[in-house]
Design an enzyme around this catalytic site. Structure first.
Site, mmCIF file in Angstrom:
data_model
loop_
_atom_site.group_PDB
_atom_site.id
_atom_site.type_symbol
_atom_site.label_atom_id
_atom_site.label_comp_id
_atom_site.label_asym_id
_atom_site.label_seq_id
_atom_site.Cartn_x
_atom_site.Cartn_y
_atom_site.Cartn_z
ATOM 1 C CD GLU A 110 -4.426 -6.467 2.645
ATOM 2 O OE1 GLU A 110 -3.181 -6.566 2.615
ATOM 3 O OE2 GLU A 110 -5.035 -5.641 3.357
ATOM 4 C CD GLU A 140 -3.032 -1.283 2.103
ATOM 5 O OE1 GLU A 140 -2.939 -0.542 3.100
ATOM 6 O OE2 GLU A 140 -3.956 -2.106 1.966
#
Length: 524
Positions: free
Chosen positions: A314, A195
């Protein structure tokens, strides 16, 4: 078996009066595939969160993170082994704060709550004895392992900004990769960062620099594995939320053949404590909105990185550990299975569910490791849906979702039906569209199938216990899916149904249906 079929049929037919049944035509485009997945499309994650990771007044990560997970719990090993194999991604929010206790690293700190730390925690460390034990669990149960590397190591945080600058220091990762090789620990893929794409979540890295760092990682992996007998793993990146311009610059900077897989994250339902999350899970119009992201990823790869593939690296649906009594309940399978169907149709090769265990969105209960409903949804998909994806059209019934694949290791076509309506039973008839160029001429094989003496189809109907979509017990063909007395994953068997009987999808239910006699050239 005949008695069981009879009583389940009565159960299914009596759920809603037949005069509420709606006739629906489902067309399967069977000549060509529209996409392909990997054989191991279903993936689950293990995360770094420590026990004191809390959201909304509860702490659902107690002894469920990578560093404190009970690796000896028999339910955990059996759950992984049931997939034979399960793809497991080891990584998550704190991975860019993890150092590996190997080589020149002498101190091995624990994660601690820290107000000014990334995601509210200090740096942490992976001891090699813990890594050995974790890898042993995964390898002994046949898992394909993706490991997420720390992509912030050696960088400096820009004052008052989330951006981190400077080149990546590969030394600690190199020592760790070399350790895995020297110990014959097989890794399917190395993922770089978590991220950090776009504006990032807690931290971000410029895509041009990120691309150059990936070139360095590729060199390290190639050098170390070429000096061994171990197969060279794939390189995955960036493990973040999709930002088209950022992803394009990453591909341009790293160049051809460096990034094998572009991984991106999906949390499209909102915050775990948002009371509207359950409504979104059964709203077909809301569920369809995320398709634009999957389409954009697909086109970005086609135009700028055709050497790469797409994974959802994810996805937990609702962020901040998911929703209690929602993400771990039957209702979540409406969202989850629809996601698997949708992403596969946009040529994604794998879909990593957050999480295998941990938070409210775990496939396994956080404390007992007993399977939640989504575990069985994942297992059914893995065992039934083949990697070749077929186009599907549903006529005038938005609350019936349908996906079609070539059946896995069996003849015919496997269909997934998701009925989001709380009041309508769908009576499905099938049409085999074998026209390559238009839809004006179709071969209706439903009539052919029913005319074949003795022809049968297989059906797996998923419903919640007592009709409560917030139940944590899933029924398969009317019987609860529960561990056996010996703690084993239960047998998952279909009903064998005469092909001349209607395909009935009850309200708020899910069904996998195999049509073994469906003539699909794409599946030949």
């Amino acid at each position: 078996m005949t008695v069981r079929i009879f009583f389940f049929s009565l159960f299914l037919l009596s759920w809603v009066p037949l005069n509420f049944a709606e006739e629906v035509l489902v067309k399967v485009k069977s000549v060509n595939t529209i996409a392909h997945t990997d054989d191991n499309f279903v993936c689950a994650t293990l995360d770094w969160w420590p026990s004191d990771k809390c959201n909304y007044g509860e702490c659902p990560w107690i002894e469920a993170g990578i560093l404190n997970l009970d690796l000896e719990n028999p339910n955990l090993g059996k759950a992984i082994k049931a997939f034979n194999p399960l793809r497991v991604r080891v990584g998550g929010s704190l991975q860019d704060q993890v150092v590996y206790h190997v080589g020149k690293v002498k101190k091995c700190p624990h994660f601690k709550i820290k107000g000014d730390g990334l995601f509210g925690f200090s740096k942490g460390c992976l001891p090699m004895d813990r890594w050995n034990a974790l890898h042993h669990l995964l390898s002994d149960n046949g898992a394909l392992v993706t490991f997420g590397l720390n992509a912030l190591y050696g960088r400096q945080q820009h004052p008052n900004k989330t951006e981190w600058t400077g080149p990546w220091d590969s030394s600690n990762a190199r020592d760790f990769i070399n350790y895995t090789i020297s110990n014959a620990q097989k890794i399917d893929s190395w993922e770089f960062g978590n991220e950090l794409s776009g504006s990032g979540i807690a931290a971000s890295v410029n895509p041009t620099q990120y691309g150059q760092d990936l070139i360095d990682l590729k060199k390290v992996v190639t050098e170390l594995y070429n000096s061994s007998s171990m197969p060279q793993p794939k390189i995955l990146a960036p493990g973040g939320f999709f930002d088209r311009d950022w992803f394009i610059k990453l591909l341009e900077s790293s160049g051809s053949g460096v990034v094998d897989v572009l991984t991106h994250h999906i949390y499209n339902l909102g915050a775990g404590n948002d009371p509207i999350v359950p409504n979104r899970m059964v709203d077909p119009f809301y569920l369809s909105e995320i398709a634009e992201t999957y389409k954009s990823i697909q086109l970005t790869i086609q135009d700028f990185g055709p050497w790469s593939a797409a994974w959802v690296g994810e996805a937990g649906g609702a962020y901040n550990s998911g929703g209690p009594n929602v993400s771990n309940a039957f209702i979540d399978s409406f969202w989850y299975l629809d996601q698997l169907g949708m992403t596969s149709s946009y040529n994604h090769k794998a879909y990593c569910r957050q999480s295998l265990v941990g938070g409210n969105y775990g496939l396994l209960d956080t404390t007992t490791f007993v399977p939640n409903p989504d575990f069985y949804s994942a297992l059914l998909w893995h065992r039934l849906m083949g990697k070749r994806v077929l186009g599907v059209e549903v006529d005038n019934a938005p609350y019936l979702r349908a996906y079609a694949h070539c059946a896995k290791n069996k003849a015919g076509v496997m269909l997934l039906f998701i009925n989001l309506s709380n009041s309508t039973t769908f009576n499905v008839s099938m049409e085999n569209d074998m026209n390559i160029f238009t839809t004006s001429s179709s071969d209706k094989v439903a009539k052919d199938v029913v005319s074949q003496t003795g022809s049968k189809r297989e059906e797996y109907h998923l419903t919640p216990k007592n009709g409560n979509i917030f139940s944590r017990v899933m029924l398969l063909n009317g019987s609860p899916l529960e561990l056996t007395k010996a703690g084993e994953i239960p047998a998952i068997s279909p009903l064998s149904i005469d092909s001349d009987s209607p395909i009935l999808i009850a309200p708020r239910s899910i069904a996998f249906v195999r049509l073994p006699d469906f003539k699909a050239p794409a599946c030949a």
